[in-house]
Design a protein around this motif. Structure first.
Motif, PDB file in Angstrom:
ATOM      1  N   PRO A  58      44.501  38.142  44.942  1.00 16.50           N
ATOM      2  CA  PRO A  58      43.302  38.835  44.836  1.00 16.50           C
ATOM      3  C   PRO A  58      42.604  38.205  43.386  1.00 16.50           C
ATOM      4  O   PRO A  58      43.150  37.488  42.489  1.00 16.50           O
ATOM      5  CB  PRO A  58      43.575  40.364  44.534  1.00 16.50           C
ATOM      6  CG  PRO A  58      44.702  40.535  44.122  1.00 16.50           C
ATOM      7  CD  PRO A  58      45.573  39.359  44.850  1.00 16.50           C
ATOM      8  N   HIS A  59      41.248  38.968  43.209  1.00 16.99           N
ATOM      9  CA  HIS A  59      40.657  38.427  41.625  1.00 16.99           C
ATOM     10  C   HIS A  59      41.565  38.790  40.669  1.00 16.99           C
ATOM     11  O   HIS A  59      41.850  39.820  40.368  1.00 16.99           O
ATOM     12  CB  HIS A  59      39.212  39.123  41.542  1.00 16.99           C
ATOM     13  CG  HIS A  59      38.502  38.498  40.546  1.00 16.99           C
ATOM     14  ND1 HIS A  59      38.689  38.697  39.349  1.00 16.99           N
ATOM     15  CD2 HIS A  59      37.365  37.944  40.932  1.00 16.99           C
ATOM     16  CE1 HIS A  59      37.827  38.102  38.552  1.00 16.99           C
ATOM     17  NE2 HIS A  59      36.936  37.597  39.399  1.00 16.99           N
ATOM     18  N   PRO A  60      41.956  38.022  39.510  1.00 12.36           N
ATOM     19  CA  PRO A  60      42.873  38.125  38.512  1.00 12.36           C
ATOM     20  C   PRO A  60      42.226  39.428  37.757  1.00 12.36           C
ATOM     21  O   PRO A  60      43.305  40.286  37.344  1.00 12.36           O
ATOM     22  CB  PRO A  60      42.494  37.137  37.540  1.00 12.36           C
ATOM     23  CG  PRO A  60      42.247  35.882  38.453  1.00 12.36           C
ATOM     24  CD  PRO A  60      41.228  36.602  39.389  1.00 12.36           C
ATOM     25  N   ARG A  61      41.168  39.771  37.825  1.00  8.73           N
ATOM     26  CA  ARG A  61      40.659  41.191  37.205  1.00  8.73           C
ATOM     27  C   ARG A  61      41.116  42.388  37.729  1.00  8.73           C
ATOM     28  O   ARG A  61      41.416  43.459  37.230  1.00  8.73           O
ATOM     29  CB  ARG A  61      39.135  41.321  36.947  1.00  8.73           C
ATOM     30  CG  ARG A  61      38.878  40.099  35.938  1.00  8.73           C
ATOM     31  CD  ARG A  61      37.146  40.303  35.558  1.00  8.73           C
ATOM     32  NE  ARG A  61      37.089  41.486  34.493  1.00  8.73           N
ATOM     33  CZ  ARG A  61      37.264  41.585  33.223  1.00  8.73           C
ATOM     34  NH1 ARG A  61      37.548  40.572  32.627  1.00  8.73           N
ATOM     35  NH2 ARG A  61      37.100  42.552  32.518  1.00  8.73           N
ATOM     36  N   ASP A  66      43.209  46.410  36.755  1.00  4.71           N
ATOM     37  CA  ASP A  66      42.755  47.319  37.979  1.00  4.71           C
ATOM     38  C   ASP A  66      41.301  47.453  38.130  1.00  4.71           C
ATOM     39  O   ASP A  66      40.961  48.631  38.603  1.00  4.71           O
ATOM     40  CB  ASP A  66      43.700  48.841  37.513  1.00  4.71           C
ATOM     41  CG  ASP A  66      45.127  48.658  37.504  1.00  4.71           C
ATOM     42  OD1 ASP A  66      45.764  47.858  38.362  1.00  4.71           O
ATOM     43  OD2 ASP A  66      45.558  49.209  36.646  1.00  4.71           O
ATOM     44  N   GLU A  67      40.600  46.483  38.190  1.00  4.54           N
ATOM     45  CA  GLU A  67      39.050  46.643  38.171  1.00  4.54           C
ATOM     46  C   GLU A  67      38.825  46.478  39.701  1.00  4.54           C
ATOM     47  O   GLU A  67      39.406  45.397  40.245  1.00  4.54           O
ATOM     48  CB  GLU A  67      38.458  45.490  37.313  1.00  4.54           C
ATOM     49  CG  GLU A  67      37.006  45.652  37.554  1.00  4.54           C
ATOM     50  CD  GLU A  67      36.611  44.516  36.302  1.00  4.54           C
ATOM     51  OE1 GLU A  67      35.891  43.354  36.935  1.00  4.54           O
ATOM     52  OE2 GLU A  67      36.463  44.290  35.253  1.00  4.54           O
ATOM     53  N   VAL A  68      38.203  47.303  40.384  1.00  9.71           N
ATOM     54  CA  VAL A  68      37.757  47.171  41.461  1.00  9.71           C
ATOM     55  C   VAL A  68      36.630  46.093  41.531  1.00  9.71           C
ATOM     56  O   VAL A  68      35.538  46.118  40.844  1.00  9.71           O
ATOM     57  CB  VAL A  68      37.241  48.379  42.056  1.00  9.71           C
ATOM     58  CG1 VAL A  68      36.695  48.222  43.610  1.00  9.71           C
ATOM     59  CG2 VAL A  68      38.497  49.369  42.146  1.00  9.71           C
ATOM     60  N   ARG A  69      36.707  45.001  42.332  1.00  7.08           N
ATOM     61  CA  ARG A  69      35.721  43.928  42.304  1.00  7.08           C
ATOM     62  C   ARG A  69      34.998  43.931  43.809  1.00  7.08           C
ATOM     63  O   ARG A  69      35.576  44.164  44.881  1.00  7.08           O
ATOM     64  CB  ARG A  69      36.496  42.538  42.418  1.00  7.08           C
ATOM     65  CG  ARG A  69      37.221  42.366  40.825  1.00  7.08           C
ATOM     66  CD  ARG A  69      36.276  42.242  39.875  1.00  7.08           C
ATOM     67  NE  ARG A  69      35.504  41.177  40.026  1.00  7.08           N
ATOM     68  CZ  ARG A  69      34.951  40.474  38.962  1.00  7.08           C
ATOM     69  NH1 ARG A  69      34.662  40.981  37.807  1.00  7.08           N
ATOM     70  NH2 ARG A  69      34.148  39.555  39.294  1.00  7.08           N
TER      71      ARG A  69
END
Length: 135
Positions: A58-61, A66-69
């Protein structure tokens, strides 16, 4: 009247890719003008290397913070968008905390050189890699 087939490119993992690669590297959470400029660098006169987008999933952030992208395009949808731009394969690099701990030198040696056999690498101006985004 039959419609022309939609151009398709294979979705690959680092162990099944065609090499050497001309690599557009990044998260590519969309395909805005900046992303298209990066991609154009690996589709024009790359000396026989396979034009490739390598993206993290998934997206590195998501992993690091724990950021919802918001996902503008799922990987399968990106295939339809990348093929008309001249990309021949999309490689998903599984991003997890272990991957995030790679030093910049290990990332270059293990991922870019050994696995992806990158002959050309293009990234956006704000791209950083390696543990603590040192490079």
């Amino acid at each position: 009247m039959a419609l022309a087939p939609v151009p398709m490119i294979p979705l690959r993992t680092p162990d099944t890719i065609q090499t050497p690669t001309a690599l557009a590297l990044g998260s590519f959470d969309g395909l805005h003008a900046g992303h298209r400029r990066v991609i154009a660098q690996v589709t024009e006169d790359v000396g026989g290397a396979v034009p490739t987008v390598a993206s993290f999933w998934p997206h590195p952030r998501e992993v690091l913070f724990d950021e919802v992208r918001l996902r503008l395009h799922l990987p399968q949808e990106k295939l339809h968008l990348l093929a008309p731009l001249g990309i021949r394969q999309l490689v998903l690099l599984p991003f997890d905390r272990r991957f995030a701990r790679l030093s910049p030198e290990d990332f270059v040696a293990q991922v870019l050189v050994q696995q992806l056999r990158a002959a050309v690498v293009a990234v956006g101006e704000n791209f950083r890699f390696g543990v603590r985004s040192l490079w």
